[in-house]
Scaffold this active site. Structure first.
Site, PDB file in Angstrom:
ATOM      1  N   GLY A 148      17.209  17.989 -15.402  1.00  0.00           N
ATOM      2  CA  GLY A 148      16.410  16.945 -16.036  1.00  0.00           C
ATOM      3  C   GLY A 148      16.790  16.693 -17.488  1.00  0.00           C
ATOM      4  O   GLY A 148      16.892  15.544 -17.927  1.00  0.00           O
ATOM      5  N   ASN A 172       4.027  16.877 -16.999  1.00  0.00           N
ATOM      6  CA  ASN A 172       4.180  18.276 -16.622  1.00  0.00           C
ATOM      7  C   ASN A 172       2.967  19.129 -16.972  1.00  0.00           C
ATOM      8  O   ASN A 172       2.694  20.116 -16.298  1.00  0.00           O
ATOM      9  CB  ASN A 172       5.442  18.861 -17.264  1.00  0.00           C
ATOM     10  CG  ASN A 172       5.554  18.535 -18.733  1.00  0.00           C
ATOM     11  OD1 ASN A 172       5.422  17.369 -19.135  1.00  0.00           O
ATOM     12  ND2 ASN A 172       5.792  19.539 -19.554  1.00  0.00           N
ATOM     13  N   GLN A 196       8.791  15.767 -12.555  1.00  0.00           N
ATOM     14  CA  GLN A 196       7.611  16.375 -11.915  1.00  0.00           C
ATOM     15  C   GLN A 196       7.143  15.591 -10.705  1.00  0.00           C
ATOM     16  O   GLN A 196       6.345  16.083  -9.908  1.00  0.00           O
ATOM     17  CB  GLN A 196       6.454  16.477 -12.924  1.00  0.00           C
ATOM     18  CG  GLN A 196       6.703  17.438 -14.067  1.00  0.00           C
ATOM     19  CD  GLN A 196       6.734  18.893 -13.625  1.00  0.00           C
ATOM     20  OE1 GLN A 196       6.318  19.234 -12.512  1.00  0.00           O
ATOM     21  NE2 GLN A 196       7.246  19.771 -14.475  1.00  0.00           N
ATOM     22  N   SER A 232      15.224  16.760 -11.157  1.00  0.00           N
ATOM     23  CA  SER A 232      15.747  18.115 -11.276  1.00  0.00           C
ATOM     24  C   SER A 232      15.384  18.902 -10.016  1.00  0.00           C
ATOM     25  O   SER A 232      14.221  18.945  -9.617  1.00  0.00           O
ATOM     26  CB  SER A 232      15.127  18.775 -12.504  1.00  0.00           C
ATOM     27  OG  SER A 232      15.617  20.087 -12.634  1.00  0.00           O
ATOM     28  N   HIS A 273      15.149  22.084  -9.113  1.00  0.00           N
ATOM     29  CA  HIS A 273      14.308  23.289  -9.029  1.00  0.00           C
ATOM     30  C   HIS A 273      12.811  22.996  -9.096  1.00  0.00           C
ATOM     31  O   HIS A 273      11.993  23.885  -8.884  1.00  0.00           O
ATOM     32  CB  HIS A 273      14.708  24.302 -10.101  1.00  0.00           C
ATOM     33  CG  HIS A 273      14.259  23.963 -11.479  1.00  0.00           C
ATOM     34  ND1 HIS A 273      13.152  24.529 -12.052  1.00  0.00           N
ATOM     35  CD2 HIS A 273      14.753  23.111 -12.393  1.00  0.00           C
ATOM     36  CE1 HIS A 273      13.005  24.048 -13.277  1.00  0.00           C
ATOM     37  NE2 HIS A 273      13.952  23.187 -13.505  1.00  0.00           N
ATOM     38  N   THR A 317      33.622  20.096 -13.074  1.00  0.00           N
ATOM     39  CA  THR A 317      33.831  20.426 -11.663  1.00  0.00           C
ATOM     40  C   THR A 317      32.507  20.408 -10.908  1.00  0.00           C
ATOM     41  O   THR A 317      31.494  20.914 -11.411  1.00  0.00           O
ATOM     42  CB  THR A 317      34.466  21.828 -11.548  1.00  0.00           C
ATOM     43  OG1 THR A 317      35.705  21.807 -12.250  1.00  0.00           O
ATOM     44  CG2 THR A 317      34.697  22.218 -10.103  1.00  0.00           C
ATOM     45  N   CYS A 357      -0.391  30.154 -29.250  1.00  0.00           N
ATOM     46  CA  CYS A 357       0.073  31.535 -29.234  1.00  0.00           C
ATOM     47  C   CYS A 357       1.202  31.755 -28.240  1.00  0.00           C
ATOM     48  O   CYS A 357       1.995  32.662 -28.387  1.00  0.00           O
ATOM     49  CB  CYS A 357      -1.076  32.457 -28.909  1.00  0.00           C
ATOM     50  SG  CYS A 357      -2.279  32.447 -30.218  1.00  0.00           S
TER      51      CYS A 357
END
Lengths: 384, 201
Positions: free
Chosen positions: A70, A152, A180, A200, A202, A238, A326
């Site tokens: 992506g 996302n 997404q 994308s 995955h 490639t 955090c």
């Protein structure tokens, strides 16, 4: 130990069918660009995968360019627009939104620092692009409009058909980051009217490190990765034959199963949402209540901080993500949630559950068993 | 061993204090002789500390924290370290001492989440003020940051906290920090950001 993976917007488990396809492809090791039999075999596999991906998007085969994922697909589009501006295009402005993926937000920030003109369309409290504001921003100096299909973090789905129409009415090109969205909603590049679309593998049960960019036939193009003549000179490097084969299989399954998957994920998501709202007080569900990716549930828990919730859930084998500062290492929580007008404190206490094909009702029950006491305990410790 | 304890982002000690925090202020009947609070929920970290004092020694301490795992663990560790200390010793607890006892924290966590020592100092300040006593410790913990113009961290803290210095430019105007050799500029900027975070200004 029970393990529940609810971070499918980060990445997904590869489908067993994809693993089989990958394993079979390892036998064919030729370079798909070579003329000999080894090369031809690999080339045939690449072209078959290209056809599978094209079909899943409603595109023609030669409108699909394989990339590393992506981020590369997004960067390719912005880079070609930059080239057009550098080459003296009359249109010199790019419009995107405030809630795009970092692959676009950071690319825009980079371009802006170098003097390129970027405008950000705002979103409403549900995370929907404000079409009136977008309309006001558009003009005959706009080269590209880039708006993501589904967010996302919150899952909010944009009206890409309407946004494309607006962009084209003003003569601008239209790109959507659909990373997404693939596998979770019907995608038809013709009906959507987009010139470019990023995806994308995955994110829809395919392998990592492989993606694609749809480029409408006739849309301006310039290679981002320069070198060999792969992809008709549009993307050098490639062919990653095996990953491409895996992506093809994943794309085929995604479009074949999209209706089933939409229903499955939405039912699980709604069960989880209702369960959380019934067992934890004061929660705020972020994003759009209906126009939402079916497996995404973003919830804020006032009085409990996101990283603490994430780590306590992790202790019980439950994987989620958070928009808390955090977790990012910065002092700012999720810009997506803040852009939607969410209170800073609520953004710190946000948790994203993202469900996938392999989640079950038992997974949801397990989360609903573990989550309420965790929130209660963190609120006891808290200065709330 | 569960996945949780393997390759965790924090040390086992942090994990223990996060999952089983010590001396949490749960009993509403706990009567504090001194009370301190720093940070804000908007900043993502807030700490509240109550102390009971006898003969200038902390005999009990309770706390509450809103924040991430390291914020909760560091306050818990601070509470274990502080109980039994004299006011003077407690006043000189530093984030580095707490972090060391925790077996270390990720670099980016150090500044934003270790606020327990500051909440403790605020509680001691409050205790002494309630007793109408001078604060003999305050000056001794001040560190000179800008040597040329003798600007201490406490002076910077005070100016940020009271909103007299809302920008670095304003801080320079008031203190003239960094106007001679300029060596302290980065350190001042770090402290300025840290205090802005702690006092939510």
């Amino acid at each position: 130990m029970i393990k529940v993976y609810m971070d499918n917007n980060a990445t997904t488990q590869m489908a067993p069918e994809v693993v089989v396809a990958l394993n079979e492809s390892y036998g064919s090791y030729g370079n798909a660009s070579s003329m000999h039999a080894f090369g031809r075999e690999a080339s045939r596999a690449v072209n078959q995968a290209r056809h599978q991906v094209a079909l899943s998007l409603g595109a023609q085969d030669d409108e699909v360019i394989f990339t590393s994922g992506g981020s590369e697909s997004d960067n390719t589009v912005f880079n070609l627009c930059r080239d057009m501006i550098d080459a003296g295009a009359k249109r010199t402005r790019i419009i995107t939104s405030t809630i795009e993926h970092p692959a676009i937000i950071e690319t825009c920030a980079y371009l802006q620092k170098r003097g390129y003109r970027i405008d950000y369309a705002p979103v409403d409290q549900t995370g929907k692009i404000r079409l009136d504001a977008l309309q006001d921003m558009l003009g005959d100096d706009v080269l590209l409009v880039s708006v993501m299909a589904g967010n996302n973090e919150t899952g909010t789905i944009q009206d890409i058909v309407a946004i494309s129409a607006l962009a084209h009415r003003h003569g601008a090109l239209m790109h959507t980051d659909a990373v997404q969205a693939v596998g979770k909603m019907h995608i038809d590049v013709k009906a959507w009217g987009v010139d470019y679309l990023s995806l994308s593998a995955h994110k829809f049960y395919g392998p990592k490190g492989i993606g694609a960019l749809f480029v409408r036939k006739g849309a301006p193009f310039e290679a981002f990765m320069k070198g060999g003549h792969q992809e008709g000179g549009r993307r050098a490097g490639t062919y990653n034959t095996n990953a491409i084969v895996g992506m093809g299989k994943a794309a085929e399954m995604a479009s074949a199963e999209v209706d089933h998957e939409k229903t499955l994920l939405w039912n699980l998501r709604e069960k989880l949402r209702r369960g959380i709202e019934a067992s934890v007080s004061g929660v705020v569900v972020n994003g759009h209540p209906v126009d939402c990716l079916p497996g995404t549930l973003n919830v804020s828990f006032p009085g409990a901080e996101g990283e603490s919730i994430l780590l306590m859930l992790d202790y019980y084998g439950i994987a989620v993500s958070t928009g808390s500062a955090c977790a990012t290492g910065s002092l700012e929580p999720s810009y997506v949630l803040l852009a939607s007008g969410l209170d800073v404190e609520l953004a710190h206490g946000s948790i994203r559950f993202s469900l996938g094909r392999y989640n079950t009702e038992a997974d949801v029950d397990y989360v609903l068993e573990k989550l309420p006491p965790i929130i209660a305990r963190l609120r006891e410790i808290s200065t709330l | 061993m569960s996945e949780f304890t393997k390759n965790w982002v924090y040390t086992d000690t942090v994990k223990e204090h996060f999952m089983n925090p010590k001396n949490v202020w749960e009993d509403e009947g706990f009567k504090a002789d001194g009370f301190g609070q720093v940070g804000s929920m908007a900043c993502g970290d807030q700490m509240r500390v109550g102390i009971q004092v006898k003969d200038d020694r902390i005999i009990d301490l309770k706390w509450q924290t809103y924040g991430c795992a390291s914020a909760i663990a560091s306050t818990s560790m601070m509470s274990e370290m502080a109980i039994g200390l004299t006011l003077s010793e407690a006043y000189h607890l530093t984030p580095a001492m707490i972090t060391e006892r925790l077996g270390g924290l990720p670099q980016h966590k150090f500044h934003c989440s270790v606020l327990g020592d500051k909440a403790l100092r605020a509680a001691i300040d409050d205790y002494l003020a309630k007793q109408n006593r001078d604060n003999p410790y305050r000056a001794s913990v001040a560190k000179v940051i800008c040597e040329c113009k003798n600007v201490t961290d406490q002076r910077i803290e005070e100016l940020v906290k009271t909103k007299q210095a809302t920008t670095l430019e304003k801080l320079r105007e008031i203190t003239e920090y960094g106007t001679v050799c300029g060596k302290c500029q980065f350190k001042v900027q770090q402290l300025f950001d840290e205090y802005k975070h702690i006092y939510n200004v």
